[in-house]
Design a protein around this motif. Structure first.
Motif, mmCIF file in Angstrom:
data_model
loop_
_atom_site.group_PDB
_atom_site.id
_atom_site.type_symbol
_atom_site.label_atom_id
_atom_site.label_comp_id
_atom_site.label_asym_id
_atom_site.label_seq_id
_atom_site.Cartn_x
_atom_site.Cartn_y
_atom_site.Cartn_z
ATOM 1 N N TYR A 6 -10.058 1.381 -8.081
ATOM 2 C CA TYR A 6 -10.938 0.965 -6.999
ATOM 3 C C TYR A 6 -12.400 1.112 -7.417
ATOM 4 O O TYR A 6 -13.204 0.220 -7.244
ATOM 5 C CB TYR A 6 -10.722 1.836 -5.755
ATOM 6 C CG TYR A 6 -9.326 1.826 -5.188
ATOM 7 C CD1 TYR A 6 -8.481 0.744 -5.377
ATOM 8 C CD2 TYR A 6 -8.864 2.906 -4.455
ATOM 9 C CE1 TYR A 6 -7.199 0.740 -4.840
ATOM 10 C CE2 TYR A 6 -7.597 2.908 -3.911
ATOM 11 C CZ TYR A 6 -6.761 1.830 -4.109
ATOM 12 O OH TYR A 6 -5.511 1.845 -3.574
ATOM 13 N N LYS A 20 -15.508 -5.114 0.807
ATOM 14 C CA LYS A 20 -14.521 -6.179 0.586
ATOM 15 C C LYS A 20 -13.816 -6.001 -0.753
ATOM 16 O O LYS A 20 -12.588 -6.167 -0.860
ATOM 17 C CB LYS A 20 -15.205 -7.540 0.652
ATOM 18 C CG LYS A 20 -14.230 -8.714 0.524
ATOM 19 C CD LYS A 20 -14.960 -10.037 0.713
ATOM 20 C CE LYS A 20 -13.986 -11.211 0.634
ATOM 21 N NZ LYS A 20 -14.689 -12.511 0.855
ATOM 22 N N ARG A 23 -11.256 -3.220 -0.566
ATOM 23 C CA ARG A 23 -10.047 -3.678 0.137
ATOM 24 C C ARG A 23 -9.196 -4.570 -0.760
ATOM 25 O O ARG A 23 -7.971 -4.381 -0.877
ATOM 26 C CB ARG A 23 -10.449 -4.432 1.407
ATOM 27 C CG ARG A 23 -9.260 -5.057 2.137
ATOM 28 C CD ARG A 23 -9.683 -5.790 3.383
ATOM 29 N NE ARG A 23 -10.548 -6.933 3.138
ATOM 30 C CZ ARG A 23 -10.122 -8.114 2.677
ATOM 31 N NH1 ARG A 23 -8.839 -8.292 2.358
ATOM 32 N NH2 ARG A 23 -10.972 -9.114 2.509
ATOM 33 N N GLN A 24 -9.835 -5.533 -1.418
ATOM 34 C CA GLN A 24 -9.086 -6.470 -2.245
ATOM 35 C C GLN A 24 -8.476 -5.788 -3.465
ATOM 36 O O GLN A 24 -7.347 -6.098 -3.857
ATOM 37 C CB GLN A 24 -9.998 -7.618 -2.676
ATOM 38 C CG GLN A 24 -10.407 -8.529 -1.525
ATOM 39 C CD GLN A 24 -11.383 -9.608 -1.949
ATOM 40 O OE1 GLN A 24 -12.138 -9.444 -2.912
ATOM 41 N NE2 GLN A 24 -11.390 -10.726 -1.223
ATOM 42 N N GLN A 30 -7.220 -7.546 5.697
ATOM 43 C CA GLN A 30 -8.114 -6.828 6.612
ATOM 44 C C GLN A 30 -7.342 -5.970 7.610
ATOM 45 O O GLN A 30 -7.763 -4.851 7.927
ATOM 46 C CB GLN A 30 -9.014 -7.819 7.349
ATOM 47 C CG GLN A 30 -10.088 -8.438 6.467
ATOM 48 C CD GLN A 30 -11.042 -9.324 7.250
ATOM 49 O OE1 GLN A 30 -10.762 -9.732 8.377
ATOM 50 N NE2 GLN A 30 -12.184 -9.644 6.639
ATOM 51 N N PHE A 33 -5.985 -2.889 5.766
ATOM 52 C CA PHE A 33 -7.103 -1.994 5.448
ATOM 53 C C PHE A 33 -7.545 -1.252 6.702
ATOM 54 O O PHE A 33 -7.802 -0.042 6.678
ATOM 55 C CB PHE A 33 -8.248 -2.821 4.872
ATOM 56 C CG PHE A 33 -9.357 -2.013 4.245
ATOM 57 C CD1 PHE A 33 -9.100 -1.063 3.271
ATOM 58 C CD2 PHE A 33 -10.686 -2.233 4.615
ATOM 59 C CE1 PHE A 33 -10.130 -0.335 2.682
ATOM 60 C CE2 PHE A 33 -11.717 -1.515 4.033
ATOM 61 C CZ PHE A 33 -11.443 -0.563 3.064
ATOM 62 N N GLN A 41 -8.919 -4.736 12.775
ATOM 63 C CA GLN A 41 -9.208 -5.827 11.837
ATOM 64 C C GLN A 41 -10.565 -6.448 12.114
ATOM 65 O O GLN A 41 -11.311 -6.786 11.188
ATOM 66 C CB GLN A 41 -8.106 -6.892 11.943
ATOM 67 C CG GLN A 41 -8.305 -8.099 11.030
ATOM 68 C CD GLN A 41 -9.197 -9.164 11.662
ATOM 69 O OE1 GLN A 41 -9.200 -9.332 12.894
ATOM 70 N NE2 GLN A 41 -9.969 -9.873 10.828
ATOM 71 N N VAL A 44 -13.301 -4.395 10.512
ATOM 72 C CA VAL A 44 -13.380 -4.625 9.069
ATOM 73 C C VAL A 44 -14.075 -5.956 8.788
ATOM 74 O O VAL A 44 -14.914 -6.056 7.883
ATOM 75 C CB VAL A 44 -11.977 -4.597 8.436
ATOM 76 C CG1 VAL A 44 -12.036 -5.031 6.970
ATOM 77 C CG2 VAL A 44 -11.371 -3.206 8.552
ATOM 78 N N GLU A 48 -17.529 -6.656 6.538
ATOM 79 C CA GLU A 48 -17.591 -7.564 5.396
ATOM 80 C C GLU A 48 -18.592 -8.694 5.616
ATOM 81 O O GLU A 48 -18.902 -9.440 4.685
ATOM 82 C CB GLU A 48 -16.199 -8.107 5.087
ATOM 83 C CG GLU A 48 -15.254 -7.006 4.606
ATOM 84 C CD GLU A 48 -13.880 -7.521 4.197
ATOM 85 O OE1 GLU A 48 -13.665 -8.759 4.248
ATOM 86 O OE2 GLU A 48 -13.030 -6.699 3.825
ATOM 87 N N ILE A 61 -13.755 5.167 3.995
ATOM 88 C CA ILE A 61 -13.741 4.108 2.979
ATOM 89 C C ILE A 61 -13.940 4.712 1.591
ATOM 90 O O ILE A 61 -13.274 4.322 0.625
ATOM 91 C CB ILE A 61 -14.830 3.061 3.280
ATOM 92 C CG1 ILE A 61 -14.536 2.346 4.600
ATOM 93 C CG2 ILE A 61 -14.926 2.041 2.144
ATOM 94 C CD1 ILE A 61 -15.708 1.537 5.131
#
Length: 211
Positions: A6, A20, A23-24, A30, A33, A41, A44, A48, A61
């Motif tokens: 990460y 973002k 998360r990806q 979303q 996460f 959602q 989130v 973003e 986070i």
């Protein structure tokens, strides 16, 4: 090692971009996460798009990314840089008097100098103007002193100090014991000695930085 994955891929760009990317990189949509963080959602999605998470959410986070809030916010490098810089907050002019820059708050300055490795803690600098401190320091040189404002004699006697007098003036002088209790002689490099002066505090000059 998952946390390192990460961290490596997600710490560039804006905060929204970082969130973002975290998360990806975690392989989450979303909603997933949001569930991981205990939020929604739609929240989130707002992050973003540029909304800033609350303090607790920033910590959550950061934990997902195995990093720090400072790193997530992009402020760790700024804090490190600030710690290595000392603000110039005034100048030493005629008679070795210190004139503060009125337009700058304490801790700020019109310029900064690199912190010498042997100077720790809160420190500020003043710039020498003219020949007031010759031959110790030339025009444009900076004197660094710390926030250790004291009149403990073993810390200041026979040393070049920034001295505040009882009338509020700030001078750069070498401090010597006076002939009266709690009075001091202030010695200049190129001006008459000021004898038996009452002072509020003295801060030893820790470094002289040529320019």
């Amino acid at each position: 090692m998952e946390g390192r994955r990460y961290y490596a891929g997600a710490m560039s760009g804006s905060l929204a971009t970082r969130i973002k990317a975290i998360r990806q990189t975690a392989g989450l949509n979303q909603t997933e996460f949001a569930n991981r963080l205990g939020t929604t959602q739609s929240t989130v999605a707002r992050w973003e798009k540029g909304a800033e998470p609350s303090g607790p959410m920033l910590h959550a986070i950061a934990r997902v990314a195995s990093t720090t809030v400072e790193r997530l916010m992009g402020t760790d490098d700024l804090a490190s840089a600030a710690a290595d810089q000392i603000p110039v907050v005034g100048y030493v002019g005629a008679g070795a008097a210190v004139t503060p820059f009125d337009d700058y708050a304490p801790g700020d300055g019109m310029a900064f100098v690199e912190r010498p490795p042997f100077v720790s803690g809160r420190a500020v600098a003043v710039e020498v103007k003219g020949d007031s401190l010759l031959p110790v320091a030339e025009d444009g040189w900076r004197l660094v002193y710390t926030g250790e404002q004291t009149i403990v004699e073993d810390q200041v006697l026979n040393k070049l100090c920034v001295v505040q007098l009882s009338d509020g003036r700030l001078l750069v002088k070498r401090l010597m014991r006076g002939s009266k209790p709690q009075r001091y002689h202030l010695v200049s490099t190129n001006a008459p000695i000021m004898e038996d002066i009452e002072i509020e505090w003295a801060a030893p000059v820790r470094a002289i930085i040529p320019q």
